[in-house]
Design a protein around this motif. Structure first.
Motif, PDB file in Angstrom:
ATOM      1  N   PHE A  29       0.869  -1.175   0.000  1.00 20.05           N
ATOM      2  CA  PHE A  29       0.000   0.000   0.000  1.00 20.05           C
ATOM      3  C   PHE A  29       0.907   1.228   0.000  1.00 20.05           C
ATOM      4  O   PHE A  29       1.709   1.414   0.917  1.00 20.05           O
ATOM      5  N   TRP A  30       0.773   2.079  -1.003  1.00 25.00           N
ATOM      6  CA  TRP A  30       1.725   3.159  -1.190  1.00 25.00           C
ATOM      7  C   TRP A  30       1.073   4.333  -1.899  1.00 25.00           C
ATOM      8  O   TRP A  30      -0.085   4.265  -2.310  1.00 25.00           O
ATOM      9  N   ALA A  31       1.835   5.417  -2.075  1.00 25.97           N
ATOM     10  CA  ALA A  31       1.407   6.560  -2.891  1.00 25.97           C
ATOM     11  C   ALA A  31       2.643   7.321  -3.328  1.00 25.97           C
ATOM     12  O   ALA A  31       3.667   7.338  -2.634  1.00 25.97           O
ATOM     13  N   SER A  32       2.551   7.975  -4.467  1.00 25.38           N
ATOM     14  CA  SER A  32       3.705   8.711  -4.995  1.00 25.38           C
ATOM     15  C   SER A  32       4.033   9.927  -4.132  1.00 25.38           C
ATOM     16  O   SER A  32       5.166  10.406  -4.140  1.00 25.38           O
ATOM     17  N   TRP A  33       3.041  10.458  -3.390  1.00 27.42           N
ATOM     18  CA  TRP A  33       3.275  11.616  -2.535  1.00 27.42           C
ATOM     19  C   TRP A  33       3.814  11.230  -1.154  1.00 27.42           C
ATOM     20  O   TRP A  33       4.100  12.107  -0.336  1.00 27.42           O
TER      21      TRP A  33
ATOM     22  N   ASP B 203      -4.003  10.930  -8.634  1.00 25.98           N
ATOM     23  CA  ASP B 203      -3.601  11.359  -9.965  1.00 25.98           C
ATOM     24  C   ASP B 203      -2.889  10.191 -10.652  1.00 25.98           C
ATOM     25  O   ASP B 203      -1.761   9.845 -10.297  1.00 25.98           O
ATOM     26  N   ALA B 204      -3.541   9.584 -11.623  1.00 22.72           N
ATOM     27  CA  ALA B 204      -2.979   8.400 -12.279  1.00 22.72           C
ATOM     28  C   ALA B 204      -1.683   8.724 -13.013  1.00 22.72           C
ATOM     29  O   ALA B 204      -0.753   7.916 -13.029  1.00 22.72           O
ATOM     30  N   THR B 205      -1.599   9.902 -13.617  1.00 23.91           N
ATOM     31  CA  THR B 205      -0.386  10.280 -14.358  1.00 23.91           C
ATOM     32  C   THR B 205       0.806  10.376 -13.414  1.00 23.91           C
ATOM     33  O   THR B 205       1.907   9.909 -13.734  1.00 23.91           O
ATOM     34  N   ARG B 206       0.582  10.968 -12.261  1.00 22.29           N
ATOM     35  CA  ARG B 206       1.660  11.082 -11.282  1.00 22.29           C
ATOM     36  C   ARG B 206       2.077   9.701 -10.772  1.00 22.29           C
ATOM     37  O   ARG B 206       3.258   9.426 -10.597  1.00 22.29           O
ATOM     38  N   MET B 207       1.106   8.847 -10.533  1.00 16.64           N
ATOM     39  CA  MET B 207       1.406   7.493 -10.093  1.00 16.64           C
ATOM     40  C   MET B 207       2.242   6.753 -11.138  1.00 16.64           C
ATOM     41  O   MET B 207       3.257   6.129 -10.814  1.00 16.64           O
ATOM     42  N   GLU B 208       1.819   6.828 -12.391  1.00 17.38           N
ATOM     43  CA  GLU B 208       2.527   6.128 -13.469  1.00 17.38           C
ATOM     44  C   GLU B 208       3.952   6.658 -13.625  1.00 17.38           C
ATOM     45  O   GLU B 208       4.888   5.892 -13.861  1.00 17.38           O
ATOM     46  N   ALA B 209       4.131   7.972 -13.480  1.00 17.67           N
ATOM     47  CA  ALA B 209       5.464   8.565 -13.595  1.00 17.67           C
ATOM     48  C   ALA B 209       6.374   8.076 -12.468  1.00 17.67           C
ATOM     49  O   ALA B 209       7.559   7.796 -12.689  1.00 17.67           O
ATOM     50  N   ALA B 210       5.821   7.949 -11.268  1.00 17.24           N
ATOM     51  CA  ALA B 210       6.611   7.473 -10.128  1.00 17.24           C
ATOM     52  C   ALA B 210       7.040   6.022 -10.335  1.00 17.24           C
ATOM     53  O   ALA B 210       8.192   5.652 -10.054  1.00 17.24           O
ATOM     54  N   LEU B 211       6.140   5.202 -10.847  1.00 16.04           N
ATOM     55  CA  LEU B 211       6.459   3.793 -11.102  1.00 16.04           C
ATOM     56  C   LEU B 211       7.516   3.662 -12.190  1.00 16.04           C
ATOM     57  O   LEU B 211       8.448   2.855 -12.072  1.00 16.04           O
ATOM     58  N   GLU B 212       7.382   4.473 -13.234  1.00 15.40           N
ATOM     59  CA  GLU B 212       8.345   4.414 -14.332  1.00 15.40           C
ATOM     60  C   GLU B 212       9.728   4.872 -13.862  1.00 15.40           C
ATOM     61  O   GLU B 212      10.750   4.296 -14.254  1.00 15.40           O
ATOM     62  N   LYS B 213       9.755   5.884 -13.001  1.00 13.78           N
ATOM     63  CA  LYS B 213      11.032   6.431 -12.530  1.00 13.78           C
ATOM     64  C   LYS B 213      11.843   5.394 -11.770  1.00 13.78           C
ATOM     65  O   LYS B 213      13.064   5.316 -11.918  1.00 13.78           O
ATOM     66  N   VAL B 214      11.179   4.578 -10.936  1.00 17.38           N
ATOM     67  CA  VAL B 214      11.911   3.583 -10.139  1.00 17.38           C
ATOM     68  C   VAL B 214      12.002   2.234 -10.841  1.00 17.38           C
ATOM     69  O   VAL B 214      12.720   1.344 -10.388  1.00 17.38           O
ATOM     70  N   GLY B 215      11.266   2.055 -11.932  1.00 19.12           N
ATOM     71  CA  GLY B 215      11.314   0.792 -12.666  1.00 19.12           C
ATOM     72  C   GLY B 215      10.463  -0.297 -12.063  1.00 19.12           C
ATOM     73  O   GLY B 215      10.790  -1.486 -12.181  1.00 19.12           O
ATOM     74  N   ALA B 216       9.356   0.092 -11.417  1.00 19.83           N
ATOM     75  CA  ALA B 216       8.448  -0.897 -10.818  1.00 19.83           C
ATOM     76  C   ALA B 216       7.565  -1.507 -11.905  1.00 19.83           C
ATOM     77  O   ALA B 216       6.832  -0.787 -12.585  1.00 19.83           O
ATOM     78  N   LYS B 217       7.625  -2.840 -12.049  1.00 26.89           N
ATOM     79  CA  LYS B 217       6.933  -3.509 -13.148  1.00 26.89           C
ATOM     80  C   LYS B 217       6.005  -4.606 -12.644  1.00 26.89           C
ATOM     81  O   LYS B 217       5.988  -5.706 -13.160  1.00 26.89           O
ATOM     82  N   TRP B 218       5.234  -4.292 -11.611  1.00 27.50           N
ATOM     83  CA  TRP B 218       4.273  -5.266 -11.106  1.00 27.50           C
ATOM     84  C   TRP B 218       2.865  -4.670 -11.159  1.00 27.50           C
ATOM     85  O   TRP B 218       2.701  -3.457 -11.293  1.00 27.50           O
ATOM     86  N   PRO B 219       1.844  -5.512 -11.082  1.00 35.47           N
ATOM     87  CA  PRO B 219       0.461  -5.017 -11.220  1.00 35.47           C
ATOM     88  C   PRO B 219       0.076  -4.037 -10.123  1.00 35.47           C
ATOM     89  O   PRO B 219       0.548  -4.126  -8.989  1.00 35.47           O
ATOM     90  N   GLN B 220      -0.792  -3.103 -10.502  1.00 36.87           N
ATOM     91  CA  GLN B 220      -1.238  -2.058  -9.593  1.00 36.87           C
ATOM     92  C   GLN B 220      -2.759  -1.979  -9.580  1.00 36.87           C
ATOM     93  O   GLN B 220      -3.417  -2.153 -10.610  1.00 36.87           O
TER      94      GLN B 220
END
Length: 368
Positions: A249-253, A286-303
């Motif tokens: 359970f997490w959030a980009s903020w 904010d889905a865009t912010r979430m996706e950017a955070a995942l891409e930045k760290v290279g997280a590749k698992w289902p959300q």
């Protein structure tokens, strides 16, 4: 230009250049040596009081009563170390040691924060002013996967101020040691004897939430059926049957959430082929912010994402009251750990997987 016999010689262009460069080189050498000489001259070294005020200004230190606060940076730690080395007899040594500890804590470098807090407590034995440092020391050991050291620390200060609060961290330590019943008993006893004042009720609520998390251990993962973000696949416990599942359970903020993301990425890369799955539950709006955070760290698992922040339907289902929060679920769908620190995940995941020790490189949690 003449030779030794008085004969005239040609003044070459190279001779002219060399003649001009010599005094310049001498000036440059003097400029380099003068600051070193001045630094070695005690008369030119600022007093410890002046240096201390300069250090606090540089670090933007804030003070509340006897507590010092700053955010923590690599340059700041180096500046504190320089002050400690240069002014060993300063009356501000204790404060500098405290700044060093809290800086490392705020940088999530808990394995280094623990000995820093030990150094501060040794230098400043006045327990009336050090209760927070005692608590942070125990937490640093917990968050660097050193639960036995946390137990020893809490017991060492069992008669010191704030000892009652540290009992809840003792429960966390026993969870990491696999003593679930003991952890549950500690928290339940704490609740039964809790202070009923307004301030006490606030801590009591946190203790009850801690007990609720402990009581999840040994229970089956709650059933749900939700759409995977960015996919037409369905998220449900059955999908992960036979796998070790880490629910995050997490959030980009959330700064602590993002601080532990690189460790989750490393775990996933190393253990996915051995049977580890990760499911992210994002409390972003904010889905865009979430996706950017995942891409930045290279997280590749289902959300799973529904944009409802704390009202996220799966966060509500699991009564999440703080993040990051992690559930570890075995292949039978049973919850075996709740909210372990990031540094403990390598050890816990490995113990749940049927892997050959030679086949997977081990991460030392103290180096993470």
């Amino acid at each position: 230009m003449v030779d030794a016999d008085g004969a005239r010689m040609r003044w070459s262009r190279e001779d002219q250049r060399n003649a001009l460069m010599r005094p310049i080189a001498l000036l440059l050498l003097l400029n380099m040596l003068m600051p070193m000489a001045l630094a070695q001259d005690p008369a030119n070294t600022p007093s410890d009081q002046t240096a201390w005020e300069q250090l606090k200004s540089r670090l933007d230190v804030r003070q509340r009563q006897h507590l010092l606060m700053w955010t923590g940076t690599e340059d700041g730690i180096e500046a504190i170390d320089a002050f400690i080395d240069r002014y060993p007899e300063s009356e501000h040594q204790g404060e500098a040691l405290y700044l060093r500890a809290i800086g490392l804590w705020n940088m999530y470098r808990y394995a280094e924060a623990a000995p820093a807090y030990e150094a501060y407590l040794e230098a400043c034995p006045d327990q009336r002013l050090s209760s927070l440092a005692m608590t942070r020391l125990a937490q640093s050991y917990l968050r660097s996967d050193q639960p036995m050291e946390a137990v020893v620390t809490i017991e060492r200060y069992e008669d010191a101020p704030a000892a009652k609060q540290r009992e809840l961290h003792l429960a966390d330590a026993h969870l990491l040691l696999g003593n679930v019943d003991k952890a549950r008993a500690i928290v339940q006893t704490w609740i039964d004897l809790a202070d009923q004042s307004p301030r006490g009720r606030q801590v009591l609520r946190a203790a009850q939430q801690q007990l609720d998390r402990i009581n999840l251990i040994g229970e089956p993962l709650k059933q749900f059926k939700k759409p995977e973000h960015g996919s037409d696949r369905i998220l449900e416990p059955e999908r992960f049957k036979g796998k070790v599942l880490l629910v995050d359970f997490w959030a980009s903020w959330c700064k602590p959430c993002m601080a532990q993301m690189p460790e989750l990425v490393q775990l996933h890369e190393k253990y996915h082929e051995h049977g580890l799955e990760i499911l992210g539950i994002s409390l972003d709006s904010d889905a865009t912010r979430m996706e950017a955070a995942l891409e930045k760290v290279g997280a590749k698992w289902p959300q799973f994402y529904d944009g409802r922040k704390w009202d996220n339907t799966l966060a509500k289902l699991f009564e999440v009251s703080r993040i990051p929060m992690v559930l570890l679920v075995d292949g039978d769908g049973t919850i075996v750990q709740v909210d372990p620190p990031a540094a403990s995940l390598e050890r816990l995941v490995r113990s749940m997987l049927d892997t050959d020790e030679e086949s997977v490189e081990i991460i030392n949690p103290k180096d993470a």
